[in-house]
Motif scaffolding. Structure first.
Motif, short mmCIF file in Angstrom:
data_model
loop_
_atom_site.label_atom_id
_atom_site.label_comp_id
_atom_site.label_asym_id
_atom_site.label_seq_id
_atom_site.Cartn_x
_atom_site.Cartn_y
_atom_site.Cartn_z
N VAL A 194 0.85 -1.20 0.00
CA VAL A 194 0.00 0.00 0.00
C VAL A 194 0.88 1.25 0.00
O VAL A 194 0.59 2.23 -0.70
CB VAL A 194 -0.95 0.00 1.21
N ARG A 195 1.96 1.21 0.74
CA ARG A 195 2.86 2.36 0.80
C ARG A 195 3.52 2.60 -0.56
O ARG A 195 3.68 3.74 -1.00
CB ARG A 195 3.91 2.15 1.89
N LEU A 196 3.88 1.51 -1.25
CA LEU A 196 4.49 1.65 -2.58
C LEU A 196 3.48 2.22 -3.58
O LEU A 196 3.84 3.06 -4.41
CB LEU A 196 5.05 0.31 -3.05
N VAL A 197 2.24 1.79 -3.50
CA VAL A 197 1.19 2.33 -4.37
C VAL A 197 1.00 3.82 -4.07
O VAL A 197 0.80 4.63 -4.99
CB VAL A 197 -0.13 1.55 -4.21
N THR A 198 1.07 4.20 -2.81
CA THR A 198 0.94 5.61 -2.43
C THR A 198 2.05 6.44 -3.07
O THR A 198 1.78 7.53 -3.61
CB THR A 198 0.98 5.76 -0.89
N LEU A 199 3.28 5.95 -3.04
CA LEU A 199 4.40 6.66 -3.68
C LEU A 199 4.18 6.77 -5.19
O LEU A 199 4.36 7.84 -5.77
CB LEU A 199 5.73 5.95 -3.40
N HIS A 200 3.77 5.67 -5.81
CA HIS A 200 3.52 5.65 -7.25
C HIS A 200 2.45 6.67 -7.63
O HIS A 200 2.65 7.49 -8.54
CB HIS A 200 3.12 4.24 -7.67
N ALA A 201 1.33 6.63 -6.93
CA ALA A 201 0.22 7.54 -7.23
C ALA A 201 0.62 9.00 -7.02
O ALA A 201 0.28 9.88 -7.83
CB ALA A 201 -1.00 7.19 -6.38
N GLY A 202 1.35 9.27 -5.94
CA GLY A 202 1.78 10.64 -5.67
C GLY A 202 2.73 11.16 -6.73
O GLY A 202 2.63 12.32 -7.17
N LEU A 203 3.64 10.31 -7.16
CA LEU A 203 4.60 10.72 -8.19
C LEU A 203 3.91 10.93 -9.54
O LEU A 203 4.25 11.85 -10.28
CB LEU A 203 5.74 9.72 -8.29
N ILE A 204 2.93 10.10 -9.83
CA ILE A 204 2.16 10.29 -11.07
C ILE A 204 1.49 11.67 -11.06
O ILE A 204 1.49 12.37 -12.07
CB ILE A 204 1.12 9.16 -11.25
#
Length: 172
Positions: free
Chosen positions: A43-53
Motif C-alpha cells: 500500500v505504501r508503494l502504491v501511495t508513492l507511485h500515485a503521488g509521483l504520477i
C-alpha cells in the motif's frame, strides 16, 4: 528542460522540479510524498507511485534524477528503501523520462562544493541557487539538490560537446 529531482524514501520521498535553460536555473516546485507506516508495504508503494504520477502530470518534467541509496546496517530497512526507489524509478521511466542516478556525495559536491556537506549547508545553497525555493523539509531540499546536480551536469556536458565540435570544425 524541466528536471524532476527525487530523494527516495519509504516514509518520505522528496521531490523537486527545476527548470534549466543553459546554465540558468529556476525553481518550479517542491514537496514530499509521505506514506503511513501503519500500512502494508504494498500500500505504501502504491501511495508513492500515485503521488509521483500526480507530480509528473502537474509539472510535466522532461527528465528525472534520483539520489542513489545508501545501504544501511539494517538489511530489512535497506530492502524496503530499495523497493521504494524501484517504484520511483519505474514511475519516472514509465512516464517517458530518462532517469539519471547520482551518489549523495556527488550531489553535495555539485551544490555546496564538498561531498561532506551537512544538510543545513545543502539547504542554504539551494535557497541561494534557486531564489523562491524558500524553506522546505530536508527531503524536498535534497530532491532539489539532485535536480540542480543533474541540470549542472547536463549543461557542462553540452558545453563540452559544443566546444569539441567547434574545435574539430575549426581545424578543417
Amino acid at each position: 528542460m524541466l528536471v524532476l529531482g527525487l530523494d527516495p524514501g519509504l516514509r518520505h520521498t522528496g521531490w523537486g522540479v527545476v527548470e534549466a535553460v543553459g546554465n540558468r536555473l529556476r525553481f518550479v516546485a517542491a514537496g514530499v510524498l509521505d506514506t503511513d507506516a501503519q500500512h502494508d508495504l504494498a500500500v505504501r508503494l502504491v501511495t508513492l507511485h500515485a503521488g509521483l504520477i500526480e507530480v509528473v502530470a502537474k509539472y510535466q518534467p522532461t527528465v528525472a534524477a534520483v539520489e542513489e541509496t545508501v545501504v544501511n546496517k539494517n538489511a530489512a530497512s535497506s530492502l524496503k528503501l530499495g523497493h521504494a526507489r524501484g517504484v520511483i524509478m519505474f514511475t519516472a521511466a514509465s512516464a517517458g523520462m530518462s532517469v539519471a542516478e547520482y551518489p549523495s556525495k556527488t550531489v553535495k559536491r555539485a551544490v555546496v562544493g564538498t561531498g561532506a556537506a551537512e544538510k543545513e549547508q545543502v539547504a542554504a545553497m539551494i535557497r541561494i541557487l534557486l531564489p523562491g525555493a524558500g524553506f522546505y523539509r530536508s527531503d524536498a531540499t535534497d530532491a532539489l539538490a539532485v535536480a540542480v546536480c543533474h541540470a549542472n551536469r547536463t549543461a557542462t556536458t553540452a558545453a563540452i560537446g559544443r566546444s569539441m565540435r567547434s574545435s574539430i570544425g575549426g581545424a578543417t
